[in-house]
Design a protein around this motif. Structure first.
Motif, PDB file in Angstrom:
ATOM      1  N   CYS B  55       0.799  -1.227   0.000  1.00  0.00           N
ATOM      2  CA  CYS B  55       0.000   0.000   0.000  1.00  0.00           C
ATOM      3  C   CYS B  55       0.832   1.278   0.000  1.00  0.00           C
ATOM      4  O   CYS B  55       0.329   2.351  -0.291  1.00  0.00           O
ATOM      5  N   ILE B  56       2.092   1.166   0.364  1.00  0.00           N
ATOM      6  CA  ILE B  56       2.931   2.358   0.428  1.00  0.00           C
ATOM      7  C   ILE B  56       3.161   2.903  -0.985  1.00  0.00           C
ATOM      8  O   ILE B  56       3.246   2.147  -1.945  1.00  0.00           O
ATOM      9  N   VAL B  57       3.224   4.221  -1.081  1.00  0.00           N
ATOM     10  CA  VAL B  57       3.494   4.857  -2.364  1.00  0.00           C
ATOM     11  C   VAL B  57       4.831   4.364  -2.900  1.00  0.00           C
ATOM     12  O   VAL B  57       5.814   4.276  -2.170  1.00  0.00           O
ATOM     13  N   GLU B  58       4.831   4.035  -4.188  1.00  0.00           N
ATOM     14  CA  GLU B  58       6.078   3.527  -4.771  1.00  0.00           C
ATOM     15  C   GLU B  58       7.053   4.662  -5.045  1.00  0.00           C
ATOM     16  O   GLU B  58       6.638   5.782  -5.311  1.00  0.00           O
ATOM     17  N   ALA B  62       4.318  10.320  -8.651  1.00  0.00           N
ATOM     18  CA  ALA B  62       4.197  11.785  -8.628  1.00  0.00           C
ATOM     19  C   ALA B  62       3.132  12.204  -7.631  1.00  0.00           C
ATOM     20  O   ALA B  62       2.024  12.590  -7.988  1.00  0.00           O
ATOM     21  N   VAL B  63       3.468  12.118  -6.346  1.00  0.00           N
ATOM     22  CA  VAL B  63       2.478  12.394  -5.301  1.00  0.00           C
ATOM     23  C   VAL B  63       1.935  13.807  -5.355  1.00  0.00           C
ATOM     24  O   VAL B  63       0.771  14.038  -5.051  1.00  0.00           O
ATOM     25  N   GLY B  64       2.782  14.751  -5.726  1.00  0.00           N
ATOM     26  CA  GLY B  64       2.355  16.154  -5.774  1.00  0.00           C
ATOM     27  C   GLY B  64       1.254  16.366  -6.788  1.00  0.00           C
ATOM     28  O   GLY B  64       0.254  17.029  -6.517  1.00  0.00           O
ATOM     29  N   VAL B  65       1.433  15.772  -7.959  1.00  0.00           N
ATOM     30  CA  VAL B  65       0.433  15.921  -9.018  1.00  0.00           C
ATOM     31  C   VAL B  65      -0.859  15.251  -8.593  1.00  0.00           C
ATOM     32  O   VAL B  65      -1.950  15.804  -8.777  1.00  0.00           O
ATOM     33  N   VAL B  66      -0.743  14.095  -7.977  1.00  0.00           N
ATOM     34  CA  VAL B  66      -1.946  13.383  -7.522  1.00  0.00           C
ATOM     35  C   VAL B  66      -2.677  14.216  -6.468  1.00  0.00           C
ATOM     36  O   VAL B  66      -3.901  14.340  -6.506  1.00  0.00           O
ATOM     37  N   ALA B  67      -1.911  14.820  -5.562  1.00  0.00           N
ATOM     38  CA  ALA B  67      -2.530  15.665  -4.535  1.00  0.00           C
ATOM     39  C   ALA B  67      -3.234  16.847  -5.180  1.00  0.00           C
ATOM     40  O   ALA B  67      -4.368  17.183  -4.826  1.00  0.00           O
ATOM     41  N   ALA B  68      -2.580  17.480  -6.135  1.00  0.00           N
ATOM     42  CA  ALA B  68      -3.147  18.650  -6.798  1.00  0.00           C
ATOM     43  C   ALA B  68      -4.450  18.289  -7.492  1.00  0.00           C
ATOM     44  O   ALA B  68      -5.446  19.008  -7.386  1.00  0.00           O
ATOM     45  N   GLN B  69      -4.457  17.156  -8.181  1.00  0.00           N
ATOM     46  CA  GLN B  69      -5.675  16.744  -8.874  1.00  0.00           C
ATOM     47  C   GLN B  69      -6.761  16.365  -7.889  1.00  0.00           C
ATOM     48  O   GLN B  69      -7.928  16.699  -8.085  1.00  0.00           O
TER      49      GLN B  69
END
Lengths: 79, 386
Positions: B55-58, B62-69
């Protein structure tokens, strides 16, 4: 008037100053230099209470909504 | 052979640091109710570790882009302007999209600063005591206790008629008003509920008289500066005070106020009074509450990332060209965001070097982006294959 103890506020997590030794251990474990750590100002109200110097590493035990508790480190910097 | 409770606890204790505390405590709760052998326990732990790691982010995500979206998409669904506070209809509080923008922009002063003041046990249950605290907080100006002003042109004096009921309700005496009016530097005489002001200058013009009478209405009598209005509400069995205007530092000093819970919606004020970590928590709580209020569900992890990004430096900085974006290392990334020419020009003058390590700059140049599978490089171990 009595000074209020802000560390009791629910928004403020527990801050602890790490000894030089502990700090180095953490940095080694994370494989980073001190400069790469997130920062906290020496003028921060909580840091003022801890009475520490620039360059000290502070361990913050946050209560996290997802993980219960999580540990975070910040290095004290001058303004 | 089933394990004893102590040995299960001991085994779980060793997991701390590898697996979040919530999972461990959940696991402990379940395990203590069933009988497990050492072998079974190991198997369970291995499986949980495997699932957790899955489950941990690989690396390279691109966590930032996912957060922004994740935050951008629901905000298109938001009611563009909503101005009432859930529960307290008397207070206007900016909510919805304008509020989100305000938080993310790290505005100096929010458009509607408010405090939520909790009281300690004995005050919270007692209406009269709660009222006392509210009285201390609310700012009272002379205008609040003056019923009417009269300007006498012939004798060139101003008469202020005080509202007796209002004064006793707010606990203010005529003497207090007169004392505070002293700052006007005029001759003052009073009887009962009438205060007469005599300008010292000879034959003042009507304009001057009017200015003086307006000034006389704006004199601060009591309360905490910045708090314009106070609303008391009963929630459950305790009284909570909501305010219009914010001054956390002063409010926390008032006896009876619960210093562990009282909060403001002014994030920069929290930073100043309670520190950067508290500000981080406030950013998360405020955004989450605003989204929740609109019935939108965004995973907190995204908000946590945003809050972390805003507070890494030790000060709250905005997401945008004045804050986070300005501090990007790459010239091209900064230029691609806003005020392109300025960034390119300044970089040229300073002789900045473009490392091409980020995403945007590589897209511009037309190279593979260092994200996901692009993160991985192949290097040869020079001395490995002799």
């Amino acid at each position: 008037m009595a000074r209020i103890d802000i560390t009791k506020h629910e928004l403020v997590p527990k801050h602890e100053v790490l000894s030089e030794e502990e700090a180095n251990k953490i940095l080694e474990k994370l494989n980073i230099t001190k400069g790469q750590l997130p920062k906290i100002l020496i003028t921060d109200p909580v840091v003022k209470k801890l009475k520490t110097d620039v360059g000290a590493v502070i361990k913050i035990s946050r209560t996290s909504r997802t993980a219960g508790t999580s540990t975070f480190y910040r290095v004290v910097v001058a303004e | 052979m089933a394990l004893t409770k102590e040995s299960i606890k001991k085994t779980l204790e060793t997991l701390k640091g590898d697996i979040p505390d919530v999972i461990i405590s959940d696991l402990e709760k379940e395990l203590l109710n069933i009988k497990v052998s050492k072998k079974e326990l190991d198997k369970i732990i291995d499986e949980i570790k495997r699932r957790y790691e899955y489950c941990i982010v690989e690396p390279g995500e691109a966590v930032g882009v996912v957060a922004a979206q994740s935050m951008g998409e629901p905000s298109t669904q938001m009611t563009m302007r909503t101005f009432h506070y859930a529960g307290v209809a008397e207070l206007n509080v900016t909510l919805g999209l304008p509020r989100i923008i305000e938080i993310v922009d790290a505005r100096k002063i929010p458009s509607t600063p408010t405090m939520t003041i909790y009281l300690v046990e004995e005050y919270a249950k007692d209406r009269e005591k709660a009222k006392e605290v509210a009285k201390i907080i609310e700012t009272v100006t002379t205008g609040d206790v003056i019923k009417k002003t009269e300007i006498d042109r012939i004798e060139s004096k101003i008469t202020l008629i005080l509202d007796k009921d209002e004064m006793s309700r707010r606990g203010i005496t005529t003497e207090r008003v007169v004392e505070k009016l002293g700052s006007l530097k005029v001759e003052i005489t009073w009887d009962e509920d009438r205060v007469h002001l005599n300008p010292k200058t000879e034959a003042p013009s009507l304009k001057e008289m009017r200015r003086l009478s307006n000034k006389a209405k704006e004199i601060y009598l009591r309360g905490i500066k910045g708090v314009k209005r106070v609303v008391m509400r009963k929630e459950g069995d305790e009284y909570i005070i909501y305010t219009e205007g914010s001054s956390l530092k002063d409010v926390l000093k008032i006896p009876g106020v619960d210093i562990t819970k009282t909060k403001t919606n002014d994030i920069l004020e929290i930073e100043k009074v309670l520190g950067i970590e508290a500000a981080r928590n406030a950013i998360i709580n405020e955004t989450l509450d605003t989204l929740d209020e609109q019935g939108l569900r965004v995973d907190v992890r995204h908000l946590m990332l945003i809050a972390d990004m805003m507070t890494v430096d030790g000060t709250v900085k905005a997401i945008g060209r004045h804050g986070v974006s300005r501090e990007k290392a790459s010239v091209l990334a900064r230029a691609a965001f806003e005020i392109t020419v300025d960034h390119l020009l300044k970089a040229g003058l300073k002789g900045e070097i473009e490392e091409l390590s980020g995403i945007v700059e590589n897209v511009i140049v037309g190279r593979p982006v260092r994200l996901g599978t692009g993160m991985v490089d192949i290097t040869m171990k020079r001395n490995g294959y002799k």
